[in-house]
Design a protein around this motif. Structure first.
Motif, PDB file in Angstrom:
ATOM      1  N   ASP A  52       0.846  -1.183   0.000  1.00 44.46           N
ATOM      2  CA  ASP A  52       0.000   0.000   0.000  1.00 44.46           C
ATOM      3  C   ASP A  52       0.892   1.248   0.000  1.00 44.46           C
ATOM      4  O   ASP A  52       1.675   1.440   0.929  1.00 44.46           O
ATOM      5  CB  ASP A  52      -0.901  -0.026   1.234  1.00 44.46           C
ATOM      6  CG  ASP A  52      -1.821   1.162   1.290  1.00 44.46           C
ATOM      7  OD1 ASP A  52      -1.420   2.177   1.895  1.00 44.46           O
ATOM      8  OD2 ASP A  52      -2.925   1.089   0.738  1.00 44.46           O
ATOM      9  N   VAL A  53       0.730   2.089  -1.016  1.00 41.12           N
ATOM     10  CA  VAL A  53       1.555   3.283  -1.176  1.00 41.12           C
ATOM     11  C   VAL A  53       1.407   4.223   0.016  1.00 41.12           C
ATOM     12  O   VAL A  53       2.400   4.753   0.529  1.00 41.12           O
ATOM     13  CB  VAL A  53       1.213   4.005  -2.503  1.00 41.12           C
ATOM     14  CG1 VAL A  53       1.926   5.339  -2.600  1.00 41.12           C
ATOM     15  CG2 VAL A  53       1.554   3.121  -3.692  1.00 41.12           C
ATOM     16  N   THR A  54       0.192   4.432   0.477  1.00 45.79           N
ATOM     17  CA  THR A  54      -0.046   5.360   1.598  1.00 45.79           C
ATOM     18  C   THR A  54       0.622   4.875   2.873  1.00 45.79           C
ATOM     19  O   THR A  54       1.294   5.646   3.564  1.00 45.79           O
ATOM     20  CB  THR A  54      -1.564   5.553   1.819  1.00 45.79           C
ATOM     21  OG1 THR A  54      -2.145   6.038   0.601  1.00 45.79           O
ATOM     22  CG2 THR A  54      -1.834   6.529   2.951  1.00 45.79           C
ATOM     23  N   ARG A  55       0.465   3.600   3.182  1.00 50.52           N
ATOM     24  CA  ARG A  55       1.135   3.060   4.377  1.00 50.52           C
ATOM     25  C   ARG A  55       2.652   3.110   4.213  1.00 50.52           C
ATOM     26  O   ARG A  55       3.381   3.359   5.175  1.00 50.52           O
ATOM     27  CB  ARG A  55       0.681   1.630   4.658  1.00 50.52           C
ATOM     28  CG  ARG A  55      -0.726   1.541   5.237  1.00 50.52           C
ATOM     29  CD  ARG A  55      -1.027   0.147   5.781  1.00 50.52           C
ATOM     30  NE  ARG A  55      -0.658  -0.933   4.886  1.00 50.52           N
ATOM     31  CZ  ARG A  55      -1.513  -1.650   4.157  1.00 50.52           C
ATOM     32  NH1 ARG A  55      -2.809  -1.420   4.242  1.00 50.52           N
ATOM     33  NH2 ARG A  55      -1.084  -2.622   3.379  1.00 50.52           N
ATOM     34  N   GLY A  56       3.130   2.890   2.990  1.00 51.28           N
ATOM     35  CA  GLY A  56       4.565   2.951   2.728  1.00 51.28           C
ATOM     36  C   GLY A  56       5.125   4.337   2.976  1.00 51.28           C
ATOM     37  O   GLY A  56       6.195   4.489   3.575  1.00 51.28           O
ATOM     38  N   ARG A  57       4.398   5.365   2.550  1.00 55.96           N
ATOM     39  CA  ARG A  57       4.858   6.740   2.804  1.00 55.96           C
ATOM     40  C   ARG A  57       4.871   7.020   4.300  1.00 55.96           C
ATOM     41  O   ARG A  57       5.806   7.636   4.820  1.00 55.96           O
ATOM     42  CB  ARG A  57       3.990   7.762   2.087  1.00 55.96           C
ATOM     43  CG  ARG A  57       4.562   9.183   2.241  1.00 55.96           C
ATOM     44  CD  ARG A  57       3.678  10.241   1.602  1.00 55.96           C
ATOM     45  NE  ARG A  57       4.370  11.509   1.455  1.00 55.96           N
ATOM     46  CZ  ARG A  57       4.633  12.358   2.446  1.00 55.96           C
ATOM     47  NH1 ARG A  57       4.296  12.057   3.695  1.00 55.96           N
ATOM     48  NH2 ARG A  57       5.264  13.506   2.226  1.00 55.96           N
ATOM     49  N   GLU A 141       4.786  -7.359   5.193  1.00 53.91           N
ATOM     50  CA  GLU A 141       3.792  -6.385   4.738  1.00 53.91           C
ATOM     51  C   GLU A 141       4.381  -4.978   4.723  1.00 53.91           C
ATOM     52  O   GLU A 141       4.141  -4.206   3.794  1.00 53.91           O
ATOM     53  CB  GLU A 141       2.540  -6.433   5.621  1.00 53.91           C
ATOM     54  CG  GLU A 141       1.727  -7.705   5.471  1.00 53.91           C
ATOM     55  CD  GLU A 141       2.296  -8.912   6.233  1.00 53.91           C
ATOM     56  OE1 GLU A 141       3.247  -8.757   7.052  1.00 53.91           O
ATOM     57  OE2 GLU A 141       1.820 -10.032   5.981  1.00 53.91           O
ATOM     58  N   GLN A 142       5.146  -4.633   5.741  1.00 56.32           N
ATOM     59  CA  GLN A 142       5.760  -3.311   5.795  1.00 56.32           C
ATOM     60  C   GLN A 142       6.807  -3.148   4.693  1.00 56.32           C
ATOM     61  O   GLN A 142       6.900  -2.080   4.084  1.00 56.32           O
ATOM     62  CB  GLN A 142       6.390  -3.064   7.168  1.00 56.32           C
ATOM     63  CG  GLN A 142       5.353  -2.880   8.253  1.00 56.32           C
ATOM     64  CD  GLN A 142       5.959  -2.902   9.641  1.00 56.32           C
ATOM     65  OE1 GLN A 142       6.838  -3.705   9.941  1.00 56.32           O
ATOM     66  NE2 GLN A 142       5.485  -1.999  10.490  1.00 56.32           N
ATOM     67  N   VAL A 147       8.111  -0.741  -0.544  1.00 54.19           N
ATOM     68  CA  VAL A 147       8.422  -0.973  -1.959  1.00 54.19           C
ATOM     69  C   VAL A 147       7.394  -0.265  -2.837  1.00 54.19           C
ATOM     70  O   VAL A 147       7.747   0.405  -3.819  1.00 54.19           O
ATOM     71  CB  VAL A 147       8.502  -2.483  -2.279  1.00 54.19           C
ATOM     72  CG1 VAL A 147       8.523  -2.740  -3.779  1.00 54.19           C
ATOM     73  CG2 VAL A 147       9.725  -3.110  -1.624  1.00 54.19           C
ATOM     74  N   ALA A 148       6.117  -0.391  -2.494  1.00 57.99           N
ATOM     75  CA  ALA A 148       5.058   0.257  -3.292  1.00 57.99           C
ATOM     76  C   ALA A 148       5.252   1.766  -3.302  1.00 57.99           C
ATOM     77  O   ALA A 148       5.135   2.422  -4.354  1.00 57.99           O
ATOM     78  CB  ALA A 148       3.682  -0.101  -2.723  1.00 57.99           C
ATOM     79  N   TYR A 149       5.567   2.347  -2.143  1.00 55.71           N
ATOM     80  CA  TYR A 149       5.764   3.797  -2.075  1.00 55.71           C
ATOM     81  C   TYR A 149       7.003   4.215  -2.860  1.00 55.71           C
ATOM     82  O   TYR A 149       6.954   5.136  -3.670  1.00 55.71           O
ATOM     83  CB  TYR A 149       5.866   4.276  -0.630  1.00 55.71           C
ATOM     84  CG  TYR A 149       6.203   5.739  -0.550  1.00 55.71           C
ATOM     85  CD1 TYR A 149       5.316   6.695  -1.061  1.00 55.71           C
ATOM     86  CD2 TYR A 149       7.413   6.180  -0.045  1.00 55.71           C
ATOM     87  CE1 TYR A 149       5.629   8.038  -1.050  1.00 55.71           C
ATOM     88  CE2 TYR A 149       7.736   7.515  -0.021  1.00 55.71           C
ATOM     89  CZ  TYR A 149       6.831   8.440  -0.525  1.00 55.71           C
ATOM     90  OH  TYR A 149       7.150   9.781  -0.529  1.00 55.71           O
TER      91      TYR A 149
END
Length: 155
Positions: A52-57, A141-142, A147-149
């Protein structure tokens, strides 16, 4: 190596180790998922799902995750970003998803002298505090969220 550079590396390693020791989360060794390194990358997601990009940021700017201790990035709201390591801006243009994943899981596979912690690898590590032995710093998951972010940061 010039003495000043060595001093910066030692200070950077100490700061990274101190910050990692303060992290409020850790997965257990039993939660580790197998992964395969292919060349300079881990091509497959650790979870089998995209992050998830938002959680990654959120992870990247959280001082407890240590990213901005050493790296700077497109985080105008964050003061005192690091300058010991490459900036994160444009990371998705410089590295593939798999290359970013390997850098997070175990950057020492690419540079044995790196001061970047191995965020997911737990075996054969030196100077690991007792509370962190056999525990990855970040969960699968983290890692995938980061990675997504990072993949989304394109120039």
């Amino acid at each position: 190596m010039p003495l000043a550079s060595l001093g910066i590396q030692i200070i950077g390693a100490w700061l990274a180790a101190a910050a990692v020791a303060a992290l409020p989360w850790a997965a257990s060794a039993s939660e580790l998922r197998a992964y395969a390194v292919v060349g300079d990358a881990i091509p497959q997601s650790l979870t089998g799902l995209p992050g998830d990009v938002t959680r990654g940021r959120e992870l990247a700017v959280d001082r407890a995750s240590t990213c901005i201790l050493c790296h700077s990035g497109p985080f105008p709201e964050q003061k005192f970003q690091g300058d010991l390591a490459p900036g994160l801006g444009g990371a998705g243009s410089r590295w593939s998803e798999g290359q970013l994943r390997l850098r997070l899981v175990d950057a020492s596979r690419l540079n044995a002298a790196t001061i970047m912690p191995s965020y997911y690898r737990v075996e054969d590590l030196d100077r690991v505090g007792a509370a962190w032995r056999d525990k990855p710093i970040l969960s699968a998951e983290q890692i995938e969220d980061l990675v997504a972010y990072l993949t989304s940061l394109r120039e």
